[in-house]
Motif scaffolding. Structure first.
Motif, PDB file in Angstrom:
ATOM      1  N   LEU A 124      25.990   0.771 -10.594  1.00  0.00           N
ATOM      2  CA  LEU A 124      26.925   0.460 -11.810  1.00  0.00           C
ATOM      3  C   LEU A 124      26.934   1.253 -13.035  1.00  0.00           C
ATOM      4  O   LEU A 124      27.672   1.978 -13.729  1.00  0.00           O
ATOM      5  CB  LEU A 124      26.928  -1.097 -11.902  1.00  0.00           C
ATOM      6  N   SER A 150      29.499   3.908 -14.499  1.00  0.00           N
ATOM      7  CA  SER A 150      30.085   3.727 -15.666  1.00  0.00           C
ATOM      8  C   SER A 150      29.812   4.872 -16.600  1.00  0.00           C
ATOM      9  O   SER A 150      30.813   5.199 -17.351  1.00  0.00           O
ATOM     10  CB  SER A 150      29.673   2.156 -16.141  1.00  0.00           C
ATOM     11  N   GLN A 181      34.103  -2.287 -15.259  1.00  0.00           N
ATOM     12  CA  GLN A 181      35.173  -2.174 -16.235  1.00  0.00           C
ATOM     13  C   GLN A 181      34.586  -2.259 -17.839  1.00  0.00           C
ATOM     14  O   GLN A 181      34.916  -1.366 -18.498  1.00  0.00           O
ATOM     15  CB  GLN A 181      36.009  -3.185 -16.111  1.00  0.00           C
ATOM     16  N   PHE A 194      32.139   1.794 -10.796  1.00  0.00           N
ATOM     17  CA  PHE A 194      31.619   1.263 -12.071  1.00  0.00           C
ATOM     18  C   PHE A 194      32.116  -0.337 -12.455  1.00  0.00           C
ATOM     19  O   PHE A 194      32.751  -0.772 -11.618  1.00  0.00           O
ATOM     20  CB  PHE A 194      32.270   2.272 -13.086  1.00  0.00           C
ATOM     21  N   THR A 249      29.694  -5.757  -5.865  1.00  0.00           N
ATOM     22  CA  THR A 249      29.195  -4.378  -5.906  1.00  0.00           C
ATOM     23  C   THR A 249      28.419  -3.973  -4.738  1.00  0.00           C
ATOM     24  O   THR A 249      28.528  -3.090  -4.030  1.00  0.00           O
ATOM     25  CB  THR A 249      28.239  -3.918  -7.089  1.00  0.00           C
ATOM     26  N   ASP A 296      43.699   0.679 -17.004  1.00  0.00           N
ATOM     27  CA  ASP A 296      42.819   0.817 -15.811  1.00  0.00           C
ATOM     28  C   ASP A 296      43.222   2.165 -14.923  1.00  0.00           C
ATOM     29  O   ASP A 296      42.150   2.956 -14.425  1.00  0.00           O
ATOM     30  CB  ASP A 296      42.556  -0.372 -15.000  1.00  0.00           C
ATOM     31  N   PHE A 326      36.349  -0.073  -9.147  1.00  0.00           N
ATOM     32  CA  PHE A 326      35.512  -0.761 -10.173  1.00  0.00           C
ATOM     33  C   PHE A 326      35.727  -2.355  -9.970  1.00  0.00           C
ATOM     34  O   PHE A 326      36.548  -2.690  -9.578  1.00  0.00           O
ATOM     35  CB  PHE A 326      35.933  -0.281 -11.744  1.00  0.00           C
TER      36      PHE A 326
END
Lengths: 415, 415
Positions: free
Chosen positions: A382, A386, A76, A74, A58, A131, A33
């Motif tokens: 993304l 996510s 955060q 993803f 990304t 995380d 991520f």
């Protein structure tokens, strides 16, 4: 990875390469991520570039070979459950643990142009723990691929999870505090826990109050934490077993140490964007040639006719990355013997390395250009990643919330 | 309100009464919540009673007259947006502000049986700020009904919001840093901001780098924070106006100081459950009579024939709460003259007060008994209120997130 801008070849060999290997093993469920909230811990004073950098990082993920079909990629801040877990973990995080993190004080010394005396920056390791352990799957191993410098952080995460599990996964039955079990508690349990015999917890004879029970439970927890849970259960006599149970709420993460090759910058110092000594993953052939041509080599080799030592030469470090036996058989020997005998010159040597670097970078750069031209697609990856990550996070949070507040039981009682 | 157990009459006169008055004004949008996450800041080591206490405190809300048709009554942990706002606010919370909160050090001295050296406990005021400003409605006043002892916390919230707004609502156009505007910046802006003329920010002549711009922007923000935003815009010359804009993301909360009457405990000390000197909102008539009969009075009035002083008597403090002119006309004068002249005895005086307390408590206790028998309904109220609160919270978070990361603009660019 923090969204601090475009990645460079140092990041590739330090992390991305390893991530790509991990995703290729179908036994792994990989989560990677962009840590935009982490960027705020130090860069809260100017956030104007974070969204753009998120897209760029990304793209670098995808350019390096991360594949959204194999890995969950993803953002955060699109999984707000991380903030809730961070808050809940913060309640059991001793301040001293955070203050003692080696990188914490280091940062104050190194970063002078930013005010890092904030609550958020201090809590960095707790957020990092959230995380990681958000993707706990009870009973399955949880590993974090990191370099040496991050081992202390993961160690803190392990300790924090252990503490959390002891508060919310370790159950002490109130029955141990009833007058009829008092003797068992005082004579057997307290001996096991090494409680001094004159300790005022669990007063004899009288009915124990709610507050006394709370304190005694906290005391038992503290002692069990000190002696280790496994050790405690191993030593626990049969008569006491019914009063204690444990099920871990979060998994302790393990370090998966990344073998990081040396990737010095063009000038021999640590590769860093701020030094201007890096090659990015989108560098053009021309720029690669121009930049590598002036790379710093073995400083003792002043003239073409001086023999050199590849072991102290950044160009040779780069040869080891790019002139692999598969790509260019025999090249490493050619450098070793040619350099040491002054049989080859640095210009020749750099040029051969640049050829291989260009070959290596071509597919990465091509993917990078593809995604640069299709940034909406990057955002879609993304967003989709996510959404998937969030589902896993919500399962974890359900377990975490219930371990703290026990609402499932309460709700069932009230129905 | 923290879920620490059943409320008592001190809580009613200290807070609930005032809340009920606030909800009766249709101009107010009232949010009242059970702060279960706050309970964790100090009671993380035993959470077994939090769910039950949450139900009990909510029953007390309803018993006191809070009405889910007029007020939004919710549970903090059911609105996880609070955790995200707390995290984002934490990034701009100076550690020193938290360490200096008067109650922070006090708590360490007063609470000896709990380990409060945790990250979560230190961040209490930041979480409280999130709780308050989550219900910001731009341009509308935001008020927090609190007693004297909480004024310092709301003041910290104001400062934190001001800081947050300056970081994320105050825009400095990068145009001010272009070479053609450099003179304007150096000569006019810097003079306004009192920047020393030898300050290295904004070096003359050359193109400014991204990092220099970040630092200069942070510097400007810091100076504007020091001089005050209103003051800055007032003094800003017309030529500079196009480079600066401001819109507040969060509202600064105002204190609505609650007039709190003195409600001493039965023994004259502060009323507190742990002292066993309280009357709860569900106390029975018999218990009220029995407990008030032994209340501490003016200690100087030793015999029935001694004259007394109502101004130092806890019973008279309670008369003022319950023997109001509407309920019992003339009763206060009866106490004043009868006590001072020894015309009445303490037993008589307490009995008259208990009669009025019993009258006062009857409807509250009745509502309490109703909801105690219908706890599922209590949970439904919390669930429904939390759903409504969450909608408001999501609107705020949309605004907050976008002020930090600017994704709305970025997404629009990529479409």
């Amino acid at each position: 990875m923090r969204p601090t801008g475009r990645l460079q070849i140092g990041n590739y060999f330090g992390a991305l390469q390893n991530w790509v290997n991990l995703q290729s093993d179908p036994a792994n469920d990989c989560f990677f991520f962009v840590a935009d909230w982490h960027a705020l811990t130090s860069d809260y004073a100017d956030t104007s570039a974070i969204a753009e950098n998120t897209i760029q990082v990304t793209i670098d993920f995808l350019a390096a070979g991360l594949d959204p079909k194999k890995s969950i990629i993803f953002l955060q801040s699109l999984v707000p459950e991380h903030a809730e877990l961070h808050l809940l973990l913060s309640m059991v995080t001793p301040l001293s643990w955070l203050e003692r993190v080696p990188t914490y004080k280091e940062q104050f010394e190194n970063i002078r142009n930013k005010d890092l005396h904030t609550y958020g920056f201090l809590g960095y390791p707790t957020l990092q723990t959230a995380d990681i352990v958000m993707y706990s799957d009870p009973g399955k191993a949880l590993v974090v691929p990191v370099g040496e410098d991050q081992v202390a952080h993961v160690e803190l995460s392990r300790e924090l999870v252990r503490r959390f599990n002891l508060f919310y996964g370790f159950n002490v039955s109130p029955e141990i505090f009833t007058p009829q079990n008092r003797k068992l508690g005082r004579n057997v349990l307290f001996k096991l826990l090494d409680v001094p015999s004159n300790d005022p917890i669990l007063p004899e004879g009288q009915e124990i109050t709610f507050e006394q029970r709370t304190m005694a439970t906290a005391y038992i927890r503290q002692r069990v934490l000190e002696m280790g849970l496994a050790n405690f259960f191993e030593k626990l006599p049969a008569a006491l077993k019914p009063f204690f149970s444990f099920s871990s709420v979060l998994e302790e993460p393990d370090v998966l140490l990344t073998k990081t090759p040396r990737v010095p910058g063009l000038d021999g110092r640590k590769m860093s964007k701020s030094y201007g000594n890096a090659i990015t993953l989108s560098e053009s052939d021309e720029d690669i040639r121009a930049k590598t041509k002036v790379m710093v080599t073995d400083p003792a080799r002043k003239r073409r006719t001086d023999p050199g030592n590849p072991d102290v030469c950044s160009v040779y470090d780069w040869h080891k990355l790019f002139s692999t036996p598969e790509r260019d058989p025999g090249r490493l020997d050619w450098v070793q013997s040619g350099c040491r005998s002054a049989g080859i010159g640095c210009i020749e040597c750099k040029s051969a390395m640049a050829d291989n670097l260009i070959q290596w970078i071509a597919p990465i750069r091509e993917r990078r250009l593809h995604w640069e031209a299709n940034q909406k697609g990057v955002l879609d990856i993304l967003d989709a990643g996510s959404t998937t990550a969030r589902k896993a996070a919500q399962q974890t949070m359900q377990r975490v919330r219930d371990s703290i507040f026990h609402w499932a039981q309460k709700r069932a009682e009230l129905l």
